[in-house]
Design an enzyme around this catalytic site. Structure first.
Site, PDB file in Angstrom:
ATOM      1  N   ASP A  77       0.890  -1.189   0.037  1.00 28.96           N
ATOM      2  CA  ASP A  77      -0.005  -0.057   0.064  1.00 28.96           C
ATOM      3  C   ASP A  77       0.773   1.034   0.068  1.00 28.96           C
ATOM      4  O   ASP A  77       0.424   2.124  -0.571  1.00 28.96           O
ATOM      5  CB  ASP A  77      -0.938  -0.089   1.225  1.00 28.96           C
ATOM      6  CG  ASP A  77      -1.879  -0.983   0.964  1.00 28.96           C
ATOM      7  OD1 ASP A  77      -1.937  -2.012   1.062  1.00 28.96           O
ATOM      8  OD2 ASP A  77      -3.100  -0.526   0.471  1.00 28.96           O
TER       9      ASP A  77
ATOM     10  N   LYS B  47      -1.292  -5.234   3.952  1.00 30.21           N
ATOM     11  CA  LYS B  47      -2.458  -5.778   4.784  1.00 30.21           C
ATOM     12  C   LYS B  47      -1.903  -6.444   5.947  1.00 30.21           C
ATOM     13  O   LYS B  47      -0.997  -6.979   6.106  1.00 30.21           O
ATOM     14  CB  LYS B  47      -3.204  -6.846   4.006  1.00 30.21           C
ATOM     15  CG  LYS B  47      -4.352  -7.470   4.808  1.00 30.21           C
ATOM     16  CD  LYS B  47      -5.263  -6.371   5.107  1.00 30.21           C
ATOM     17  CE  LYS B  47      -5.863  -5.590   4.116  1.00 30.21           C
ATOM     18  NZ  LYS B  47      -6.538  -4.449   4.614  1.00 30.21           N
TER      19      LYS B  47
HETATM   20  O1  MRU Z   1      -7.651  -3.013   2.635  1.00 27.49           O
HETATM   21  P1  MRU Z   1      -7.446  -3.390   1.304  1.00 27.49           P
HETATM   22  O2  MRU Z   1      -8.087  -4.700   0.539  1.00 27.49           O
HETATM   23  O3  MRU Z   1      -7.462  -2.167   0.363  1.00 27.49           O
HETATM   24  O4  MRU Z   1      -5.749  -3.710   1.215  1.00 27.49           O
HETATM   25  C1  MRU Z   1      -5.043  -4.334   0.067  1.00 27.49           C
HETATM   26  C2  MRU Z   1      -3.865  -4.663   0.211  1.00 27.49           C
HETATM   27  O5  MRU Z   1      -3.198  -4.624   1.391  1.00 27.49           O
HETATM   28  C3  MRU Z   1      -3.265  -5.005  -0.977  1.00 27.49           C
HETATM   29  O6  MRU Z   1      -2.002  -6.009  -0.646  1.00 27.49           O
HETATM   30  C4  MRU Z   1      -2.319  -3.945  -1.503  1.00 27.49           C
HETATM   31  O7  MRU Z   1      -3.112  -2.746  -1.651  1.00 27.49           O
HETATM   32  C5  MRU Z   1      -1.572  -4.130  -2.853  1.00 27.49           C
HETATM   33  S1  MRU Z   1      -2.832  -4.269  -4.161  1.00 27.49           S
HETATM   34  C6  MRU Z   1      -2.091  -4.569  -5.373  1.00 27.49           C
END
Ligand code: MRU
Length: 358
Positions: free
Chosen positions: A241, A252
């Protein structure tokens, strides 16, 4: 575009100036779209995870700027209203830097075009958002090619959350690497961690892999140590992220625990992400804001209360993986190896107008 690119999950309609988002909350049971025409609707869709995953949030936000412009209208003072709406949009989720990046890029496109009219800006921004969307898919494909070289025939790859086509403009980051290796003829199978509390692994990663015909096992988040100790995991690949200037990665919740386990069992852990996820203005992971979501997401499971009343919950949506635990960062510009600071500083910024028109 091939169907497995899932590019159709984010659709912008120029004529109506509306954004259609595949509602990821209901997958895999229902494939329904949510239509957004205002910033309030889009902010809600982002917060409630109709669309999620850092690059998909960024692409949606780029189209969202077009919604904001339409909402600001072409009358006197539209510039102030527009800025107010953009600020609301970029505050929708704090950790995924792609959101702020996309809105800032749209601002800079506007600035670099001087004293531009509302109508001209509308045309320019729609074109820019479309280019950003196309660029993201191209970047994922390039990342896939670079990352596939790290995978061997017969590998079992564990992944966490969903870093696939649904989490991006299309194709995926971590899942894009797996797709590319499979396209090269390597026999790869996947272990999808279910990813409590919102089950992105069970609902979305498993769904993408089944659609693609890539063998997939689902595992509880707390099974990773057991699976690694038995030699059932060859590699771990996750998305990001936000990547700080020193290579620390926000992803995550659960990713850092996985990295610690991977280190213990000598399983390489790779992070796949485009340069739009890199934030050199954030020195280390400790400086990355971590989204804390409603505790009800933990206290319930698939809509049913799972804990007694009177209990509170910790619901940090992300954690920080220290750079030392990451064997490589796979980007569209190549594979970076630790220590990362210099390699990250040398990354080029995304250029959306170069080769992204088709
Ligand atoms: O809370 P989310 O579902 O938006 O979290 C998503 C993640 O943690 C993904 O691993 C990250 O955004 C990379 S997506 C290519």
């Amino acid at each position: 575009m091939e169907s497995h690119d899932f590019c159709g999950h984010i659709q912008f309609n120029d004529r109506e100036c509306s954004l259609m988002l595949l509602d990821q909350r209901n997958l895999p049971l229902k494939e329904e779209f949510v239509t957004c025409t205002t910033i309030e609707q889009l902010v809600l869709a982002l917060r409630e995870m109709v669309v999620r995953g850092a690059p998909a949030i960024g692409v949606s936000a780029a189209y969202g700027c077009c919604l904001a412009l339409r909402e600001a209208g072409g009358e006197d003072g539209w510039q102030e209203t527009l800025e107010h709406l953009l600020q609301k949009l970029e505050a929708a989720r704090p950790t995924a830097v792609n959101l702020r990046w996309a809105v800032n890029h749209m601002r800079s496109v506007r600035r670099s075009n001087g004293d531009i009219s509302w109508e001209q800006l509308k045309e320019l921004w729609v074109q820019t958002a479309r280019n950003m969307h196309r660029w993201d898919v191209k970047a994922n494909r390039a990342m896939g090619e670079h990352g596939a070289a790290l995978l061997e025939d017969g590998d079992v790859v564990m992944t966490h959350c969903n870093a696939g086509a649904l989490a991006t403009g299309g194709y995926g980051t971590a899942l894009g690497v797996i797709r590319a290796a499979v396209a090269q003829g390597k026999r790869i199978s996947v272990i999808a961690n279910e990813t409590r509390p919102l089950l992105q692994g069970a609902r979305l990663t498993a769904y993408e892999m089944v659609q693609e015909g890539i063998p997939v096992h689902l595992a509880c988040d707390n099974a990773s140590s057991m699976l690694m100790s038995k030699g059932l995991v060859s590699k771990v690949i996750v998305g990001a992220d936000r990547i700080a200037a020193n290579g620390d990665v926000a992803n995550k919740i659960g990713t850092s625990g996985l990295a610690i386990l991977a280190g213990h069992y000598h399983v390489p852990l790779y992070v796949a992400a485009p340069c739009t996820t890199v934030d050199t203005s954030t020195p280390t992971g400790a400086d990355i804001p971590i989204e804390c979501r409603d505790g009800d997401e933990i206290l319930h499971c698939l809509g049913t209360r799972a804990a007694p009343f009177g209990v509170e919950a910790y619901n940090f949506a992300f954690d920080i993986t220290p750079w030392e635990l990451i064997a490589a960062i796979i980007t569209e510009q190549g594979v970076l190896r630790p220590p990362y600071r210099q390699a990250i500083a040398g990354l080029q910024s995304a250029r959306f107008f170069e080769g992204s028109e088709n």
